[in-house]
Design a protein around this motif. Structure first.
Motif, PDB file in Angstrom:
ATOM      1  N   LEU A  95      -5.671   0.886  -1.766  1.00  0.00           N
ATOM      2  CA  LEU A  95      -4.813   0.294  -2.795  1.00  0.00           C
ATOM      3  C   LEU A  95      -3.816  -0.672  -2.176  1.00  0.00           C
ATOM      4  CD1 LEU A  95      -4.217   3.768  -4.099  1.00  0.00           C
ATOM      5  CD2 LEU A  95      -4.581   2.003  -5.785  1.00  0.00           C
ATOM      6  N   THR A  96      -3.570  -1.762  -2.868  1.00  0.00           N
ATOM      7  CA  THR A  96      -2.455  -2.647  -2.567  1.00  0.00           C
ATOM      8  C   THR A  96      -1.661  -2.740  -3.855  1.00  0.00           C
ATOM      9  OG1 THR A  96      -3.783  -3.895  -0.983  1.00  0.00           O
ATOM     10  CG2 THR A  96      -1.747  -4.928  -1.758  1.00  0.00           C
ATOM     11  N   ILE A  97      -0.438  -2.235  -3.801  1.00  0.00           N
ATOM     12  CA  ILE A  97       0.402  -2.178  -4.995  1.00  0.00           C
ATOM     13  C   ILE A  97       1.607  -3.088  -4.776  1.00  0.00           C
ATOM     14  CG2 ILE A  97       1.781  -0.692  -6.492  1.00  0.00           C
ATOM     15  CD1 ILE A  97      -0.021   1.656  -5.373  1.00  0.00           C
ATOM     16  N   LYS A  98       1.745  -4.069  -5.662  1.00  0.00           N
ATOM     17  CA  LYS A  98       2.901  -4.961  -5.582  1.00  0.00           C
ATOM     18  C   LYS A  98       3.989  -4.380  -6.473  1.00  0.00           C
ATOM     19  CE  LYS A  98       4.126  -9.779  -5.423  1.00  0.00           C
ATOM     20  NZ  LYS A  98       5.326  -9.968  -6.152  1.00  0.00           N
ATOM     21  N   ALA A  99       5.013  -3.858  -5.825  1.00  0.00           N
ATOM     22  CA  ALA A  99       6.127  -3.255  -6.550  1.00  0.00           C
ATOM     23  C   ALA A  99       7.062  -4.347  -7.058  1.00  0.00           C
ATOM     24  CB  ALA A  99       6.889  -2.302  -5.633  1.00  0.00           C
ATOM     25  N   CYS A 100       7.616  -4.136  -8.225  1.00  0.00           N
ATOM     26  CA  CYS A 100       8.615  -5.072  -8.742  1.00  0.00           C
ATOM     27  C   CYS A 100       9.934  -4.898  -7.991  1.00  0.00           C
ATOM     28  CB  CYS A 100       8.806  -4.877 -10.239  1.00  0.00           C
ATOM     29  SG  CYS A 100       7.315  -5.265 -11.187  1.00  0.00           S
TER      30      CYS A 100
ATOM     31  N   LYS B  59      13.618   0.126  -4.048  1.00  0.00           N
ATOM     32  CA  LYS B  59      14.000   1.249  -4.903  1.00  0.00           C
ATOM     33  C   LYS B  59      12.838   2.199  -5.185  1.00  0.00           C
ATOM     34  CE  LYS B  59      14.413   1.249  -9.449  1.00  0.00           C
ATOM     35  NZ  LYS B  59      14.551   1.020 -10.805  1.00  0.00           N
ATOM     36  N   ASP B  60      11.610   1.655  -5.295  1.00  0.00           N
ATOM     37  CA  ASP B  60      10.507   2.442  -5.852  1.00  0.00           C
ATOM     38  C   ASP B  60       9.390   2.834  -4.892  1.00  0.00           C
ATOM     39  OD1 ASP B  60      11.688   2.445  -8.372  1.00  0.00           O
ATOM     40  OD2 ASP B  60      10.714   0.567  -8.955  1.00  0.00           O
ATOM     41  N   GLU B  61       9.404   2.378  -3.649  1.00  0.00           N
ATOM     42  CA  GLU B  61       8.252   2.609  -2.768  1.00  0.00           C
ATOM     43  C   GLU B  61       7.890   4.091  -2.634  1.00  0.00           C
ATOM     44  OE1 GLU B  61       6.378   1.548   1.594  1.00  0.00           O
ATOM     45  OE2 GLU B  61       8.459   0.975   1.199  1.00  0.00           O
ATOM     46  N   GLU B  62       8.846   4.944  -2.362  1.00  0.00           N
ATOM     47  CA  GLU B  62       8.549   6.365  -2.192  1.00  0.00           C
ATOM     48  C   GLU B  62       8.011   6.983  -3.486  1.00  0.00           C
ATOM     49  OE1 GLU B  62      10.728  10.548  -0.982  1.00  0.00           O
ATOM     50  OE2 GLU B  62      11.630   8.680  -0.307  1.00  0.00           O
ATOM     51  N   LYS B  63       8.588   6.598  -4.615  1.00  0.00           N
ATOM     52  CA  LYS B  63       8.120   7.107  -5.901  1.00  0.00           C
ATOM     53  C   LYS B  63       6.685   6.644  -6.179  1.00  0.00           C
ATOM     54  CE  LYS B  63      12.751   7.138  -7.869  1.00  0.00           C
ATOM     55  NZ  LYS B  63      13.653   6.447  -8.807  1.00  0.00           N
ATOM     56  N   ILE B  64       6.375   5.405  -5.824  1.00  0.00           N
ATOM     57  CA  ILE B  64       5.017   4.889  -6.016  1.00  0.00           C
ATOM     58  C   ILE B  64       4.039   5.678  -5.160  1.00  0.00           C
ATOM     59  CG2 ILE B  64       3.509   2.899  -5.598  1.00  0.00           C
ATOM     60  CD1 ILE B  64       5.962   1.130  -6.421  1.00  0.00           C
ATOM     61  N   ARG B  65       4.402   5.970  -3.917  1.00  0.00           N
ATOM     62  CA  ARG B  65       3.526   6.759  -3.039  1.00  0.00           C
ATOM     63  C   ARG B  65       3.298   8.162  -3.617  1.00  0.00           C
ATOM     64  NH1 ARG B  65       2.149   4.082   1.246  1.00  0.00           N
ATOM     65  NH2 ARG B  65       3.433   2.373   1.994  1.00  0.00           N
ATOM     66  N   ASN B  66       4.325   8.760  -4.183  1.00  0.00           N
ATOM     67  CA  ASN B  66       4.167  10.066  -4.841  1.00  0.00           C
ATOM     68  C   ASN B  66       3.266   9.963  -6.065  1.00  0.00           C
ATOM     69  OD1 ASN B  66       5.750  11.475  -2.992  1.00  0.00           O
ATOM     70  ND2 ASN B  66       7.636  11.064  -4.106  1.00  0.00           N
TER      71      ASN B  66
ATOM     72  N   VAL C 228      -7.803   7.921   0.716  1.00  0.00           N
ATOM     73  CA  VAL C 228      -6.989   6.980  -0.048  1.00  0.00           C
ATOM     74  C   VAL C 228      -5.899   6.415   0.853  1.00  0.00           C
ATOM     75  CG1 VAL C 228      -5.441   6.693  -2.042  1.00  0.00           C
ATOM     76  CG2 VAL C 228      -7.400   8.253  -2.193  1.00  0.00           C
ATOM     77  N   THR C 229      -5.771   5.098   0.870  1.00  0.00           N
ATOM     78  CA  THR C 229      -4.663   4.445   1.544  1.00  0.00           C
ATOM     79  C   THR C 229      -3.918   3.609   0.501  1.00  0.00           C
ATOM     80  OG1 THR C 229      -5.943   2.494   2.169  1.00  0.00           O
ATOM     81  CG2 THR C 229      -5.874   4.319   3.753  1.00  0.00           C
ATOM     82  N   ALA C 230      -2.618   3.505   0.665  1.00  0.00           N
ATOM     83  CA  ALA C 230      -1.811   2.723  -0.274  1.00  0.00           C
ATOM     84  C   ALA C 230      -0.826   1.866   0.499  1.00  0.00           C
ATOM     85  CB  ALA C 230      -1.083   3.645  -1.243  1.00  0.00           C
ATOM     86  N   GLU C 231      -0.927   0.570   0.302  1.00  0.00           N
ATOM     87  CA  GLU C 231       0.042  -0.368   0.859  1.00  0.00           C
ATOM     88  C   GLU C 231       0.917  -0.820  -0.298  1.00  0.00           C
ATOM     89  OE1 GLU C 231       0.216  -4.497   3.446  1.00  0.00           O
ATOM     90  OE2 GLU C 231      -1.644  -3.979   2.412  1.00  0.00           O
ATOM     91  N   VAL C 232       2.226  -0.627  -0.156  1.00  0.00           N
ATOM     92  CA  VAL C 232       3.168  -1.048  -1.191  1.00  0.00           C
ATOM     93  C   VAL C 232       3.885  -2.283  -0.697  1.00  0.00           C
ATOM     94  CG1 VAL C 232       5.133  -0.363  -2.625  1.00  0.00           C
ATOM     95  CG2 VAL C 232       3.446   1.356  -1.937  1.00  0.00           C
ATOM     96  N   LEU C 233       3.735  -3.351  -1.443  1.00  0.00           N
ATOM     97  CA  LEU C 233       4.360  -4.639  -1.074  1.00  0.00           C
ATOM     98  C   LEU C 233       5.562  -4.904  -1.933  1.00  0.00           C
ATOM     99  CD1 LEU C 233       1.107  -6.815  -0.893  1.00  0.00           C
ATOM    100  CD2 LEU C 233       2.237  -5.612   0.977  1.00  0.00           C
TER     101      LEU C 233
END
Length: 128
Positions: free
Chosen positions: A84-89, A93-100, A123-128
């Motif tokens: 996953l590549t997730i572009k956070a708004c 503030k939200d990276e840890e919550k997105i990973r959870n 599963v891998t998740a990159e939060v940008l």
């Protein structure tokens, strides 16, 4: 809830239909590609529901979903990957919550849980 499609196979064409729309099996596109698409759609839908419940906005979610089949019969998936590549708004503030939320999506996505019965899931998740 019953989920269903109708399918047609002959020497010229192969497809399945849902609500009058045809989904063709084309060269290089077959059951496992549809399975990876179904996993991607289900996982993203589950993740979006969880993020909405947590009041977290993301700008986009991209997935690379693939699997390695066993060589013995039945040649079910041996390993299945969701990158996953997730572009956070608001990443700060939200990276840890997105990973959870990604962890919760693994627990709640029905396609993930179905495939998990025969395959190791990665599963891998990159939060940008």
């Amino acid at each position: 809830m019953i989920r269903e499609v109708n399918a047609h196979f002959d020497d010229i064409t192969s497809y399945f239909t849902k609500n009058g729309k045809k989904f063709f099996y084309e060269e290089g596109l077959g059951a496992y590609e549809y399975l990876m698409g179904a996993l991607s759609g289900c996982f993203t839908s589950t993740l979006r529901d969880i993020l909405k419940e947590m009041n977290i906005e993301v700008c986009s979610i991209d997935l690379h979903t693939y699997g390695e089949k066993r060589e013995n019969i039945p040649s079910t998936l041996k390993d299945t990957y969701i990158d996953l590549t997730i572009k956070a708004c608001d990443k700060e503030k939200d990276e840890e919550k997105i990973r959870n939320a990604v962890i919760r999506a693994q627990e709640n996505c029905s396609m993930y849980q179905t495939i998990k019965c025969v395959s190791a899931m990665h599963v891998t998740a990159e939060v940008l």
